[in-house]
Design a protein around this motif. Structure first.
Motif: not given
Length: 365
Positions: A211-224
């Motif tokens: 929210a402060r700096f942008g740059g997109g979200l990190p990749s999600r870990p695999a779901s169980d």
């Protein structure tokens, strides 16, 4: 502030707004680099930023609090390691937002305040660590002193003993002597600073960075995969699924019988997988985006599917299938989590909404 005055404390709430993080905020953010952005903050925003950063240091702290107003006694943000607060182990984070690097003359009065805490209120303890946090860091002189705790203590004791600058000159003799005695037996390695690069890197682990700096979200870990045993958190949406199966396949009257059914079984397994995908997305959102962002995605999806849910259908299973199809195809773009959301997540959110009794597949249930 008088000897017995109480500190005004605001328990840590999610810093920043209650609105969901938008896709534009998460992707683009401000045009400036993060190091430049924080230099534009005013002192209050700087404290909020430090508060956000400190929440990312968990599990080191059971509580983080920001202290506001003129009565903060030199504690901008505190990280408490026990439920004893200032009476137990705690760390002090002192934000100084100046247009220059910090010098010893800036540091001395702040250091005095932390020694006055236990001197004036014996229940208080000195912090386990005391960190200066400034967008332009420490000047060379203060950096050298911080790196040599014995010299830092000697220089501070000189200030206590002979300084004519505020607030040292305003100390009465008893207070001055008590501060001198306490400081003389204190290991001054408790004083340190947090450098800007480390501060920003650690802030990335909080829900507030995008929210402060942008740059997109990190990749999600695999779901169980979903557990074999049905948990209590699944009972509502699974009961509604069984109701839909029963309308179409009369012999299905429980989750167990649905699992054994030649048509309902595979469908049930896919729905459970989707539900747990959405639960994993909820956890990811809790750790990576602003509070209410995931709830905002749920609401946006609900608005996209509610007309389909309320339309006439042959039976509950047809209503479910049409709704899941609409959920996957809905044009959602406002919410930041769209960047990391897949079709299975959308289907799973439908079951979360059913779990919350916002959706039902069999009419009049």
């Amino acid at each position: 502030m008088g000897h017995g005055d109480e500190i005004s404390v605001r328990d840590l709430q999610p810093p920043t707004s209650t609105f969901a993080l938008t896709a534009a905020q998460a992707e683009h953010g401000p045009r400036l680099a993060p190091r430049k952005v924080i230099q534009t903050y005013d002192p209050d925003e700087w404290e909020i930023f430090i508060e956000e950063w400190a929440t990312g240091l968990a599990p080191g702290y059971i509580r983080v609090q920001r202290f506001g107003g003129s009565g903060d006694r030199g504690v901008d943000v505190a990280g408490f390691k026990t439920d004893r607060g200032f009476e137990g182990d705690w760390d002090c984070f002192q934000g100084k937002h100046y247009d220059k690097s910090l010098t010893p003359s800036i540091a001395w009065p702040e250091m005095l305040k932390v020694f006055l805490l236990p001197v004036r209120t014996p229940l208080y303890t000195l912090p386990s660590s005391y960190s200066f946090i400034a967008p332009r860091g420490l000047g060379t002189g203060l950096a050298h002193l911080i790196s040599t705790p014995t010299e830092l203590r000697a220089k501070f004791l000189e200030q206590v003993e002979s300084s004519t600058a505020k607030p040292f000159k305003e100390l009465d003799d008893d207070t001055r002597n008590a501060v001198y005695l306490l400081a003389s037996v204190t290991d001054f390695s408790i004083f340190d600073s947090v450098e800007v690069l480390a501060l920003l890197d650690q802030h990335k682990a909080t829900p507030y960075f995008a929210a402060r700096f942008g740059g997109g979200l990190p990749s999600r870990p695999a779901s169980d995969n979903p557990p074999q045993e049905v948990g209590p958190e699944e009972l509502v949406y699974l009961t509604k699924l069984v109701d839909a199966y029963r309308e179409r396949y009369v012999s299905v009257d429980s989750v167990a019988s649905a699992g054994l059914h030649n048509k309902a079984g595979a469908h049930l397994q896919r729905q459970r997988e989707s539900f747990f995908r959405a639960e994993a997305l909820r956890t990811f959102a809790r750790d990576r985006v602003l509070p209410n962002t995931f709830e905002g995605l749920q609401n946006e999806l609900f608005d996209a599917i509610v007309e389909t849910v309320e339309a006439d259908h042959a039976d509950g299973l047809e209503r479910l299938r049409r709704t899941l199809e609409q959920a996957v195809n809905a044009q959602l773009s406002a919410n930041a989590l769209i960047q990391v959301t897949e079709p299975a997540d959308r289907r799973g959110i439908c079951h979360q909404l059913a779990n919350d009794d916002r959706l039902t597949w069999v009419a009049d249930k």
